[in-house]
Write an enzyme that holds these catalytic residues in place. Structure first.
Site, mmCIF file in Angstrom:
data_model
loop_
_atom_site.group_PDB
_atom_site.id
_atom_site.type_symbol
_atom_site.label_atom_id
_atom_site.label_comp_id
_atom_site.label_asym_id
_atom_site.label_seq_id
_atom_site.Cartn_x
_atom_site.Cartn_y
_atom_site.Cartn_z
ATOM 1 N N GLY A 47 0.848 -1.117 0.018
ATOM 2 C CA GLY A 47 0.058 -0.093 -0.030
ATOM 3 C C GLY A 47 0.924 1.336 0.010
ATOM 4 C CD GLN A 52 3.706 5.635 2.907
ATOM 5 O OE1 GLN A 52 2.450 5.357 2.245
ATOM 6 N NE2 GLN A 52 4.507 4.840 3.518
ATOM 7 C CB CYS A 94 5.816 1.934 7.421
ATOM 8 S SG CYS A 94 5.335 3.500 6.783
ATOM 9 C CG LEU A 95 7.000 1.250 1.263
ATOM 10 C CD1 LEU A 95 6.412 1.356 -0.148
ATOM 11 C CD2 LEU A 95 8.321 0.348 1.051
ATOM 12 C CG HIS A 136 -0.107 1.344 7.497
ATOM 13 N ND1 HIS A 136 1.031 0.683 8.398
ATOM 14 C CD2 HIS A 136 0.521 1.855 6.857
ATOM 15 C CE1 HIS A 136 2.283 1.044 7.906
ATOM 16 N NE2 HIS A 136 1.973 1.728 6.907
ATOM 17 C CD GLU A 137 -1.075 2.393 3.205
ATOM 18 O OE1 GLU A 137 -0.678 3.750 3.167
ATOM 19 O OE2 GLU A 137 -0.342 1.338 2.916
ATOM 20 C CG HIS A 140 0.881 6.783 5.793
ATOM 21 N ND1 HIS A 140 2.079 7.161 6.421
ATOM 22 C CD2 HIS A 140 1.112 5.341 5.683
ATOM 23 C CE1 HIS A 140 3.117 6.042 6.464
ATOM 24 N NE2 HIS A 140 2.342 5.145 6.141
HETATM 25 O O1 GNR Z 1 4.172 -2.709 2.250
HETATM 26 C C1 GNR Z 1 3.590 -2.363 3.371
HETATM 27 N N1 GNR Z 1 3.436 -3.555 4.332
HETATM 28 C C2 GNR Z 1 2.607 -3.363 5.246
HETATM 29 C C3 GNR Z 1 2.438 -4.656 6.222
HETATM 30 C C4 GNR Z 1 1.538 -4.505 7.241
HETATM 31 C C5 GNR Z 1 0.709 -3.579 7.302
HETATM 32 C C6 GNR Z 1 0.778 -2.614 6.632
HETATM 33 C C7 GNR Z 1 1.723 -2.557 5.495
HETATM 34 S S1 GNR Z 1 1.615 -1.083 4.464
HETATM 35 C C8 GNR Z 1 3.118 -1.214 3.959
HETATM 36 C C9 GNR Z 1 3.600 -0.141 2.827
HETATM 37 C C10 GNR Z 1 3.242 1.105 3.324
HETATM 38 O O2 GNR Z 1 4.179 1.747 4.229
HETATM 39 N N2 GNR Z 1 2.039 1.883 3.360
HETATM 40 O O3 GNR Z 1 1.916 3.129 3.958
HETATM 41 NI NI NI Z 2 3.277 3.114 5.638
#
Ligand code: GNR
Ligand code: NI
Length: 174
Positions: A47, A52, A94-95, A136-137, A140
């Site tokens: 995601g 980001q 998270c990236l 999670h997104e 952000h």
């Molecule tokens: O690649 C991603 N893997 C992930 C694994 C578990 C819960 C959320 C994520 S999102 C993350 C990519 C990212 O940073 N998205 O904001």
């Molecule tokens: Ni993330």
């Protein structure tokens, strides 16, 4: 052609921006989602939120498939928790926080509403990984990161390590 966008890394303060709602469903929005999907695939993420890549509007892309061939786009996503007692634990990464992953507990019964690229409204009660990933997104979009849910000790260790890394890589780039 899709472009790879530069990823903001924690503790960059721009990751704390609260993103604005999308009001114009135009070609530039479509281009942004293409570039975001390209960036997400290049970095092997499941995601990506526009925050980001330093675009402060409520746009999320995702692909939860093994084959990496099911791109999804969520514009102005919102969720409502349907059952506060129903929780799921998942090891999140998270990236924007490279090299760290931790178990995070989140509600797993939610109702999700979003718009597509043409502004059409959609609604779903998702399950599994989508429930986790969309929270999670959306975090952000609101300037939150998964590490905000960790203990002060764990978080300060991550701050220390990533601050060092960031200042090193900035020295090479600048
Ligand atoms: O690649 C991603 N893997 C992930 C694994 C578990 C819960 C959320 C994520 S999102 C993350 C990519 C990212 O940073 N998205 O904001
Ligand atoms: Ni993330």
């Amino acid at each position: 052609m899709a472009e790879k966008l530069k990823m903001l890394k924690f503790p960059d303060p721009r990751l704390r921006t609260v993103a604005k709602k999308v009001e114009k469903f135009d070609k530039s929005l479509e281009k942004l989602t293409k570039d975001m999907l390209h960036t997400m695939y290049e970095d092997n993420g499941i995601g990506l939120a526009a925050t980001q890549v330093n675009r402060h509007i409520r746009v999320i892309v995702m692909d939860l498939s093994e084959e990496r061939n099911e791109p999804r786009i969520f514009i102005n996503p919102e969720y409502k928790i349907l059952n506060k007692e129903s929780l799921a634990s998942f090891e999140e990464g998270c990236l924007s926080v490279p090299g760290f992953s931790e178990e995070i507990i989140r509600p797993d019964k939610i109702e999700l509403k979003w718009q597509d690229l043409s502004g059409e409204l959609h609604q779903d009660t998702p399950d599994g990984l989508l429930t986790i990933c969309i929270q999670h997104e959306i975090d952000h979009c609101d300037g939150r990161l998964f590490i905000d849910y960790l203990s002060k000790l764990k978080k300060s260790m991550i701050i220390k390590k990533l601050s060092k890394q960031n200042s090193k890589s900035n020295r090479i780039v600048v």
